[in-house]
Design a protein around this motif. Sequence first.
Motif, PDB file in Angstrom:
ATOM      1  N   GLN A   1      -4.511   7.748   7.102  1.00 35.75           N
ATOM      2  CA  GLN A   1      -5.578   6.742   7.029  1.00 35.75           C
ATOM      3  C   GLN A   1      -4.994   5.327   7.060  1.00 35.75           C
ATOM      4  O   GLN A   1      -5.517   4.433   7.734  1.00 35.75           O
ATOM      5  CB  GLN A   1      -6.401   6.949   5.761  1.00 35.75           C
ATOM      6  CG  GLN A   1      -7.137   8.287   5.703  1.00 35.75           C
ATOM      7  CD  GLN A   1      -7.800   8.515   4.357  1.00 35.75           C
ATOM      8  OE1 GLN A   1      -8.065   7.574   3.596  1.00 35.75           O
ATOM      9  NE2 GLN A   1      -8.058   9.775   4.029  1.00 35.75           N
ATOM     10  N   LEU A   2      -3.912   5.142   6.325  1.00 39.82           N
ATOM     11  CA  LEU A   2      -3.280   3.829   6.237  1.00 39.82           C
ATOM     12  C   LEU A   2      -2.729   3.392   7.592  1.00 39.82           C
ATOM     13  O   LEU A   2      -2.778   2.206   7.939  1.00 39.82           O
ATOM     14  CB  LEU A   2      -2.154   3.899   5.202  1.00 39.82           C
ATOM     15  CG  LEU A   2      -1.573   2.602   4.663  1.00 39.82           C
ATOM     16  CD1 LEU A   2      -2.627   1.802   3.922  1.00 39.82           C
ATOM     17  CD2 LEU A   2      -0.400   2.920   3.737  1.00 39.82           C
TER      18      LEU A   2
ATOM     19  N   LEU B   1       0.441  12.773  -6.506  1.00 38.26           N
ATOM     20  CA  LEU B   1       0.044  13.138  -5.153  1.00 38.26           C
ATOM     21  C   LEU B   1       0.896  14.294  -4.666  1.00 38.26           C
ATOM     22  O   LEU B   1       2.116  14.264  -4.804  1.00 38.26           O
ATOM     23  CB  LEU B   1       0.221  11.953  -4.186  1.00 38.26           C
ATOM     24  CG  LEU B   1      -0.704  10.752  -4.319  1.00 38.26           C
ATOM     25  CD1 LEU B   1      -0.317   9.701  -3.278  1.00 38.26           C
ATOM     26  CD2 LEU B   1      -2.154  11.156  -4.150  1.00 38.26           C
TER      27      LEU B   1
ATOM     28  N   GLU C   1      -2.230  12.757   4.047  1.00 38.20           N
ATOM     29  CA  GLU C   1      -3.616  12.427   4.397  1.00 38.20           C
ATOM     30  C   GLU C   1      -3.904  10.939   4.187  1.00 38.20           C
ATOM     31  O   GLU C   1      -4.525  10.283   5.032  1.00 38.20           O
ATOM     32  CB  GLU C   1      -4.573  13.265   3.558  1.00 38.20           C
ATOM     33  CG  GLU C   1      -4.607  14.739   3.934  1.00 38.20           C
ATOM     34  CD  GLU C   1      -5.405  15.574   2.943  1.00 38.20           C
ATOM     35  OE1 GLU C   1      -5.814  15.014   1.888  1.00 38.20           O
ATOM     36  OE2 GLU C   1      -5.616  16.759   3.213  1.00 38.20           O
ATOM     37  N   LEU C   2      -3.439  10.400   3.073  1.00 44.92           N
ATOM     38  CA  LEU C   2      -3.662   8.984   2.788  1.00 44.92           C
ATOM     39  C   LEU C   2      -2.842   8.096   3.714  1.00 44.92           C
ATOM     40  O   LEU C   2      -3.309   7.021   4.125  1.00 44.92           O
ATOM     41  CB  LEU C   2      -3.332   8.693   1.324  1.00 44.92           C
ATOM     42  CG  LEU C   2      -4.253   9.366   0.300  1.00 44.92           C
ATOM     43  CD1 LEU C   2      -3.729   9.146  -1.118  1.00 44.92           C
ATOM     44  CD2 LEU C   2      -5.684   8.844   0.436  1.00 44.92           C
ATOM     45  N   ALA C   3      -1.636   8.530   4.057  1.00 43.93           N
ATOM     46  CA  ALA C   3      -0.809   7.744   4.967  1.00 43.93           C
ATOM     47  C   ALA C   3      -1.398   7.714   6.373  1.00 43.93           C
ATOM     48  O   ALA C   3      -1.345   6.682   7.048  1.00 43.93           O
ATOM     49  CB  ALA C   3       0.612   8.292   4.997  1.00 43.93           C
TER      50      ALA C   3
ATOM     51  N   LEU D   1       1.524   4.522  -2.844  1.00 41.45           N
ATOM     52  CA  LEU D   1       1.518   5.948  -2.521  1.00 41.45           C
ATOM     53  C   LEU D   1       2.848   6.605  -2.882  1.00 41.45           C
ATOM     54  O   LEU D   1       2.879   7.714  -3.423  1.00 41.45           O
ATOM     55  CB  LEU D   1       1.216   6.161  -1.038  1.00 41.45           C
ATOM     56  CG  LEU D   1      -0.165   5.764  -0.529  1.00 41.45           C
ATOM     57  CD1 LEU D   1      -0.340   6.213   0.925  1.00 41.45           C
ATOM     58  CD2 LEU D   1      -1.265   6.347  -1.400  1.00 41.45           C
TER      59      LEU D   1
ATOM     60  N   ARG E   1      -1.545  15.560   0.308  1.00 36.84           N
ATOM     61  CA  ARG E   1      -2.430  14.443  -0.016  1.00 36.84           C
ATOM     62  C   ARG E   1      -1.777  13.111   0.338  1.00 36.84           C
ATOM     63  O   ARG E   1      -2.445  12.198   0.850  1.00 36.84           O
ATOM     64  CB  ARG E   1      -2.792  14.481  -1.508  1.00 36.84           C
ATOM     65  CG  ARG E   1      -3.780  13.395  -1.920  1.00 36.84           C
ATOM     66  CD  ARG E   1      -5.045  13.438  -1.090  1.00 36.84           C
ATOM     67  NE  ARG E   1      -6.002  12.408  -1.514  1.00 36.84           N
ATOM     68  CZ  ARG E   1      -6.990  11.966  -0.742  1.00 36.84           C
ATOM     69  NH1 ARG E   1      -7.177  12.463   0.487  1.00 36.84           N
ATOM     70  NH2 ARG E   1      -7.811  11.039  -1.185  1.00 36.84           N
ATOM     71  N   PHE E   2      -0.483  12.993   0.086  1.00 32.00           N
ATOM     72  CA  PHE E   2       0.238  11.786   0.498  1.00 32.00           C
ATOM     73  C   PHE E   2       0.084  11.582   2.003  1.00 32.00           C
ATOM     74  O   PHE E   2      -0.194  10.472   2.470  1.00 32.00           O
ATOM     75  CB  PHE E   2       1.716  11.908   0.132  1.00 32.00           C
ATOM     76  CG  PHE E   2       2.556  10.742   0.563  1.00 32.00           C
ATOM     77  CD1 PHE E   2       2.820   9.691  -0.302  1.00 32.00           C
ATOM     78  CD2 PHE E   2       3.090  10.673   1.853  1.00 32.00           C
ATOM     79  CE1 PHE E   2       3.590   8.601   0.100  1.00 32.00           C
ATOM     80  CE2 PHE E   2       3.855   9.596   2.263  1.00 32.00           C
ATOM     81  CZ  PHE E   2       4.105   8.557   1.382  1.00 32.00           C
TER      82      PHE E   2
ATOM     83  N   GLU F   1       0.819  -1.212   0.000  1.00 31.69           N
ATOM     84  CA  GLU F   1       0.000   0.000   0.000  1.00 31.69           C
ATOM     85  C   GLU F   1       0.856   1.266   0.000  1.00 31.69           C
ATOM     86  O   GLU F   1       0.580   2.214  -0.743  1.00 31.69           O
ATOM     87  CB  GLU F   1      -0.939  -0.009   1.218  1.00 31.69           C
ATOM     88  CG  GLU F   1      -2.031  -1.053   1.156  1.00 31.69           C
ATOM     89  CD  GLU F   1      -1.588  -2.439   1.626  1.00 31.69           C
ATOM     90  OE1 GLU F   1      -2.456  -3.311   1.750  1.00 31.69           O
ATOM     91  OE2 GLU F   1      -0.371  -2.645   1.870  1.00 31.69           O
TER      92      GLU F   1
END
Length: 210
Positions: free
Chosen positions: A56-57, A45, A52-54, A36, A49-50, A32
């Motif tokens: 969540q991860l 990204l 924000e997604l991390a 990213l 944004r990177f 995952e």
Amino acid sequence: MSRLHLFDLDGTLIHGSAAAVEISRQLGLEPEIAELERAFAEGRLTPPRFAELAVQLWAELTEAQVTAAFEGAPWLAGIRDVWARIRERGERCAVISLSPGFFVERLLDWGADAAHGSLWPAVPFREPLDPAGILDASAKVRIADGLCERFGLSRADCVAYGDSMSDALLFAAVPMSVAVNADHHVRDIASHAYNGRDLREAYELVGARA
């Protein structure tokens, strides 16, 4: 004459890896985070944004896992030795990285005079991430300028060490730079280039120069 040595983290002090990769490895999320990282490198990204997604991860990330990621990362050899030599010469060393501050700041214990990373919520994450606290390439130059002011130096007194596009603006802003295991974005503009796994050897390219 004193100098300020500015070190990138991911791909520079950590050989062939990054803080995000090492943290994700502790969580079993390597595929995952690889996706990213690939999207970020390709410009799909932005740094916020990177992050924000991390976040969540890494929803279940613990302080113990951060410690394990830090201690198990493939660090270059000789980091503490180099920073001790820099300080013995009356010079300064700092780390500036886009990676989470809670990871980067651990390098203060290794002898860095300063360590700056992106501002993430504390681990375990209970607060939302503020995108305004996430650093980008231009922030590296801004932070370097602030460190120069703090230490009574100027850009002319700086040496930058980095490996990728996020270091290019800083390399362009200072007179001396070392591309460490780098891609073409910085290798083509660096004063020196080093391939290997020992920071002492990279430092020797500039360490004795006035």
